[in-house]
Design an enzyme around this catalytic site. Structure first.
Site, PDB file in Angstrom:
ATOM      1  N   HIS A  78       0.768  -0.785   0.238  1.00 20.56           N
ATOM      2  CA  HIS A  78       0.327   0.286  -0.523  1.00 20.56           C
ATOM      3  C   HIS A  78       1.406   1.035  -0.091  1.00 20.56           C
ATOM      4  O   HIS A  78      -0.045   2.201  -0.476  1.00 20.56           O
ATOM      5  CB  HIS A  78      -0.954  -0.209   0.895  1.00 20.56           C
ATOM      6  CG  HIS A  78      -0.235   0.104   2.622  1.00 20.56           C
ATOM      7  ND1 HIS A  78       0.086  -0.310   3.586  1.00 20.56           N
ATOM      8  CD2 HIS A  78      -0.441   0.863   3.365  1.00 20.56           C
ATOM      9  CE1 HIS A  78       0.621  -0.354   4.509  1.00 20.56           C
ATOM     10  NE2 HIS A  78       0.424   1.556   4.376  1.00 20.56           N
ATOM     11  N   ASP A 123       0.252  -7.327   1.633  1.00 18.11           N
ATOM     12  CA  ASP A 123       0.328  -6.450   1.934  1.00 18.11           C
ATOM     13  C   ASP A 123       2.338  -6.588   1.286  1.00 18.11           C
ATOM     14  O   ASP A 123       2.785  -6.274   2.332  1.00 18.11           O
ATOM     15  CB  ASP A 123       0.376  -5.792   2.849  1.00 18.11           C
ATOM     16  CG  ASP A 123       0.139  -4.113   3.308  1.00 18.11           C
ATOM     17  OD1 ASP A 123       0.997  -3.354   1.985  1.00 18.11           O
ATOM     18  OD2 ASP A 123      -0.328  -3.132   4.220  1.00 18.11           O
ATOM     19  N   GLN A 210       1.250   6.146  12.393  1.00 17.46           N
ATOM     20  CA  GLN A 210       1.763   6.469  10.911  1.00 17.46           C
ATOM     21  C   GLN A 210       2.760   7.126  10.283  1.00 17.46           C
ATOM     22  O   GLN A 210       3.572   7.718  11.002  1.00 17.46           O
ATOM     23  CB  GLN A 210       0.632   8.393  10.787  1.00 17.46           C
ATOM     24  CG  GLN A 210      -0.791   7.883  11.490  1.00 17.46           C
ATOM     25  CD  GLN A 210      -0.823   8.933  12.287  1.00 17.46           C
ATOM     26  OE1 GLN A 210      -0.516   9.136  13.068  1.00 17.46           O
ATOM     27  NE2 GLN A 210      -1.361  10.262  11.996  1.00 17.46           N
ATOM     28  N   GLY A 211       2.849   6.650   8.926  1.00 21.94           N
ATOM     29  CA  GLY A 211       4.059   6.816   8.956  1.00 21.94           C
ATOM     30  C   GLY A 211       5.263   5.524   8.983  1.00 21.94           C
ATOM     31  O   GLY A 211       6.557   5.550   8.637  1.00 21.94           O
ATOM     32  N   ASP A 212       4.792   4.555   9.591  1.00 20.79           N
ATOM     33  CA  ASP A 212       5.625   3.374   9.603  1.00 20.79           C
ATOM     34  C   ASP A 212       5.499   2.127   8.732  1.00 20.79           C
ATOM     35  O   ASP A 212       6.180   1.244   8.593  1.00 20.79           O
ATOM     36  CB  ASP A 212       5.695   3.060  11.075  1.00 20.79           C
ATOM     37  CG  ASP A 212       6.040   3.805  12.100  1.00 20.79           C
ATOM     38  OD1 ASP A 212       7.072   3.640  12.342  1.00 20.79           O
ATOM     39  OD2 ASP A 212       5.836   4.035  14.078  1.00 20.79           O
ATOM     40  N   SER A 213       4.534   2.523   8.312  1.00 22.73           N
ATOM     41  CA  SER A 213       3.785   1.617   7.109  1.00 22.73           C
ATOM     42  C   SER A 213       5.543   0.589   6.407  1.00 22.73           C
ATOM     43  O   SER A 213       5.887   1.837   6.211  1.00 22.73           O
ATOM     44  CB  SER A 213       3.032   2.142   5.918  1.00 22.73           C
ATOM     45  OG  SER A 213       1.522   1.502   6.486  1.00 22.73           O
TER      46      SER A 213
END
Length: 267
Positions: A78, A123, A210-213
């Site tokens: 993603h 993913d 948020q931002g660690d994906s």
């Protein structure tokens, strides 16, 4: 695909904190951000030491990743927009401080998104770099033997739900949560066999955000070496009690990742 207003991938999005869940990859919102901000990341984390996790990578779209080989980054599906030539991504590695003079920056040349990815499960993605980065790589689990115990998470993402991206790499540990408990927490949204959960189910307080994906979830193998068991994927908010983090189960896709990386290596 999961209901967008109920569970989001852990990407940054304007106003994401107002939603029921928060994704872990910054996406387009990061384009107007002037850069990382000082302070902690990984909710409940502590500062990582220089060289502690040398295979950690920060991607310019606001995701994390790991060096699968010195020229290929493993991240989340993603985080990227399909498969094909792509020179727009910059990978930063070699420093826990993104502003450090030791940081190495290399452009992408090609992106491979997991075949069949449609927003649920699968993913993972690979990014080929323009040149190798001379740093250690992170092995991936190819069996379920390590899908248990306590895991380490690390990243430059937000230190709280809806927070800013960070300059310093942070780390934390989270315990395994079995599929039954995780499925119950998410009302059946888990994809068993493709996703693995971790976190403090009752108390919350520690999580990726948020931002660690795309970053790795990892632990020591039987020989004492780090091995990647998960890819940061999604969750209900960040570090909320009752909602563990959800990660791509790497062992399920190990053969596919290996084959895809071999193909990228010949490209």
């Amino acid at each position: 695909m999961r209901n967008f207003l109920t569970v989001l991938k852990r990407t940054l999005a304007v106003g994401a904190v107002a939603l029921a869940a928060v994704s872990l990859q910054p996406g387009t919102a990061l384009a107007s951000d002037p850069g990382p901000h000082p302070g902690p990341s990984v909710v409940g984390g502590t500062t990582a030491q220089q060289g502690e996790f040398p295979w950690m990578v920060r991607l310019s779209m606001g995701c994390g990743g790991s060096l699968y080989t010195q020229q290929i980054v493993l991240t989340a599906a993603h985080c990227v927009n399909g498969t094909g030539a792509n020179t727009s991504i910059t990978a930063t590695a070699g420093a826990v401080d993104l502003n450090s003079s030791q940081a190495v920056k290399v452009k992408s040349t090609y992106v491979l998104q997991a075949p069949g990815y449609n927003g649920t499960g699968k993913d993972w993605a690979l990014i080929k770099l323009a040149k190798p980065i001379n740093l250690p790589t992170l092995n991936i689990a190819d069996t379920t033997a390590y899908n248990n115990g306590t895991f380490t998470i690390a990243g430059w993402g937000a230190d709280r739900e809806g927070g800013s991206q960070q300059r310093q790499l942070r780390k934390a540990t989270v315990p395994y949560v079995d599929d039954t408990a995780c499925q119950r927490a998410y009302g059946g949204s888990l994809t068993p066999g493709e996703e693995i959960c971790a976190g403090y189910l009752q108390t919350g307080g520690v999580d990726t955000c948020q931002g660690d994906s795309g970053g790795p979830m990892f632990r020591k193998d039987n020989a004492g070496a780090w091995i990647q068991v998960g890819v940061v994927s999604w969750g209900q908010g960040c570090a909320r009690p009752g909602y563990p983090g959800v990660y791509t189960e790497v062992s399920t896709f190990a053969a596919s990742i290996k084959s895809a990386a071999a193909g990228l290596g010949r490209r």
